[in-house]
Design a protein around this motif. Structure first.
Motif, short mmCIF file in Angstrom:
data_model
loop_
_atom_site.label_atom_id
_atom_site.label_comp_id
_atom_site.label_asym_id
_atom_site.label_seq_id
_atom_site.Cartn_x
_atom_site.Cartn_y
_atom_site.Cartn_z
N ILE A 26 0.85 -1.19 0.00
CA ILE A 26 0.00 0.00 0.00
C ILE A 26 0.88 1.24 0.00
O ILE A 26 1.74 1.41 0.86
CB ILE A 26 -0.95 0.01 1.21
CG1 ILE A 26 -1.91 -1.18 1.13
CG2 ILE A 26 -1.72 1.33 1.28
CD1 ILE A 26 -2.82 -1.33 2.32
N ARG A 27 0.67 2.10 -0.98
CA ARG A 27 1.48 3.32 -1.11
C ARG A 27 0.61 4.57 -1.19
O ARG A 27 1.02 5.59 -1.73
CB ARG A 27 2.36 3.22 -2.35
CG ARG A 27 3.39 2.11 -2.31
CD ARG A 27 4.45 2.32 -1.22
NE ARG A 27 5.10 3.59 -1.35
CZ ARG A 27 6.21 3.80 -2.08
NH1 ARG A 27 6.77 2.81 -2.72
NH2 ARG A 27 6.72 5.01 -2.15
N THR A 28 -0.61 4.49 -0.64
CA THR A 28 -1.54 5.62 -0.67
C THR A 28 -0.93 6.87 -0.05
O THR A 28 -1.16 7.98 -0.52
CB THR A 28 -2.85 5.23 0.05
OG1 THR A 28 -3.38 4.05 -0.57
CG2 THR A 28 -3.88 6.33 -0.03
N GLN A 29 -0.13 6.69 1.01
CA GLN A 29 0.49 7.84 1.68
C GLN A 29 1.50 8.57 0.79
O GLN A 29 1.87 9.70 1.09
CB GLN A 29 1.17 7.40 3.00
CG GLN A 29 2.45 6.62 2.83
CD GLN A 29 2.27 5.15 2.47
OE1 GLN A 29 1.16 4.65 2.34
NE2 GLN A 29 3.37 4.44 2.28
N SER A 30 1.91 7.95 -0.31
CA SER A 30 2.87 8.57 -1.23
C SER A 30 2.20 9.42 -2.29
O SER A 30 2.89 10.01 -3.13
CB SER A 30 3.71 7.49 -1.90
OG SER A 30 4.43 6.75 -0.95
N ILE A 31 0.86 9.49 -2.28
CA ILE A 31 0.15 10.29 -3.28
C ILE A 31 0.47 11.77 -3.07
O ILE A 31 0.31 12.31 -1.98
CB ILE A 31 -1.37 10.06 -3.23
CG1 ILE A 31 -1.71 8.62 -3.64
CG2 ILE A 31 -2.11 11.05 -4.13
CD1 ILE A 31 -3.18 8.26 -3.52
N VAL A 32 0.94 12.40 -4.13
CA VAL A 32 1.27 13.83 -4.09
C VAL A 32 0.08 14.66 -4.56
O VAL A 32 -0.23 15.70 -3.98
CB VAL A 32 2.51 14.12 -4.98
CG1 VAL A 32 2.80 15.61 -5.04
CG2 VAL A 32 3.72 13.34 -4.47
N SER A 33 -0.59 14.17 -5.61
CA SER A 33 -1.76 14.90 -6.11
C SER A 33 -2.67 13.96 -6.88
O SER A 33 -2.26 12.91 -7.36
CB SER A 33 -1.33 16.07 -7.02
OG SER A 33 -0.70 15.56 -8.19
N THR A 34 -3.94 14.39 -6.99
CA THR A 34 -4.94 13.70 -7.81
C THR A 34 -5.62 14.77 -8.64
O THR A 34 -6.27 15.67 -8.08
CB THR A 34 -5.97 12.95 -6.94
OG1 THR A 34 -6.49 13.83 -5.96
CG2 THR A 34 -5.35 11.75 -6.26
N THR A 35 -5.48 14.69 -9.94
CA THR A 35 -5.99 15.75 -10.81
C THR A 35 -6.83 15.19 -11.95
O THR A 35 -6.64 14.06 -12.39
CB THR A 35 -4.84 16.59 -11.41
OG1 THR A 35 -3.99 15.72 -12.17
CG2 THR A 35 -4.03 17.28 -10.33
N VAL A 36 -7.75 16.03 -12.41
CA VAL A 36 -8.51 15.79 -13.64
C VAL A 36 -8.39 17.07 -14.45
O VAL A 36 -8.68 18.15 -13.95
CB VAL A 36 -10.00 15.49 -13.36
CG1 VAL A 36 -10.79 15.45 -14.65
CG2 VAL A 36 -10.14 14.17 -12.60
N ASP A 37 -7.91 16.95 -15.66
CA ASP A 37 -7.70 18.11 -16.54
C ASP A 37 -6.86 19.18 -15.85
O ASP A 37 -7.12 20.39 -15.96
CB ASP A 37 -9.04 18.70 -16.99
CG ASP A 37 -9.82 17.74 -17.87
OD1 ASP A 37 -9.19 16.95 -18.60
OD2 ASP A 37 -11.07 17.76 -17.81
N GLY A 38 -5.83 18.76 -15.09
CA GLY A 38 -4.91 19.70 -14.46
C GLY A 38 -5.40 20.33 -13.17
O GLY A 38 -4.71 21.14 -12.57
N GLU A 39 -6.59 19.98 -12.72
CA GLU A 39 -7.14 20.57 -11.48
C GLU A 39 -7.25 19.51 -10.40
O GLU A 39 -7.70 18.38 -10.66
CB GLU A 39 -8.54 21.15 -11.75
CG GLU A 39 -8.53 22.18 -12.86
CD GLU A 39 -9.36 23.40 -12.51
OE1 GLU A 39 -9.91 23.45 -11.41
OE2 GLU A 39 -9.43 24.27 -13.37
N ASN A 40 -6.86 19.87 -9.17
CA ASN A 40 -7.02 18.96 -8.03
C ASN A 40 -8.50 18.72 -7.79
O ASN A 40 -9.29 19.66 -7.83
CB ASN A 40 -6.37 19.54 -6.77
CG ASN A 40 -4.86 19.46 -6.83
OD1 ASN A 40 -4.30 18.54 -7.43
ND2 ASN A 40 -4.20 20.41 -6.22
#
Length: 139
Positions: free
Chosen positions: A90-104
């Motif tokens: 599990i590497r969920t804690q390593s998520i830096v960003s989640t984006t759609v079309d460049g927007e968080n």
């Protein structure tokens, strides 16, 4: 003697009524709890049936892994409930960003591609993305 029998009969009748009231109240409460649980189970099942995700691509550059995941289902997905596994860890804690079309984003709508950006030290052999309701996709 007739009066004593009448008093004891009234006391017995009251005890029966109080007991019946308590049994009805308990049964009614338990019935509501069961119905609420069944409704929640049906909602989860509906979401699972209508959630379809697909990992379109995975790219690695300069210590960052980008996972491109498409929501092909018909329900919105909570991004906060997504887990990422790399090579079974599990590497969920390593998520830096989640984006759609460049927007968080915090909600991932149908027909949108979510880009999950993670900080990693090497390129994984297997990537798995799991939604809040347990539906997953592999790369």
């Amino acid at each position: 003697m007739g009066f004593a029998i009448s008093v004891s009969s009234v006391i017995l009748l009251l005890a029966i009524l109080v007991s019946a009231s308590m049994i009805y109240s308990t049964h009614s409460t338990m019935q509501k709890i069961v119905m609420r649980g069944e409704r929640m189970g049906a909602e989860v099942e509906y979401e699972q049936i209508h959630t379809i995700i697909k990992i379109k691509n995975v790219s690695y550059a300069n210590g960052y892994l980008n996972i491109f995941v498409e929501n092909n289902g018909s329900v919105a997905i909570s991004v906060d409930g997504i887990d990422v596994l790399l090579d079974g860890q599990i590497r969920t804690q390593s998520i830096v960003s989640t984006t759609v079309d460049g927007e968080n984003v915090s909600i991932w709508l149908p027909r949108e591609t979510l880009i999950i950006n993670l900080s990693v030290t090497s390129v994984p052999n297997r990537v798995k993305v799991v939604t809040h309701n347990g539906v997953s996709a592999y790369w």
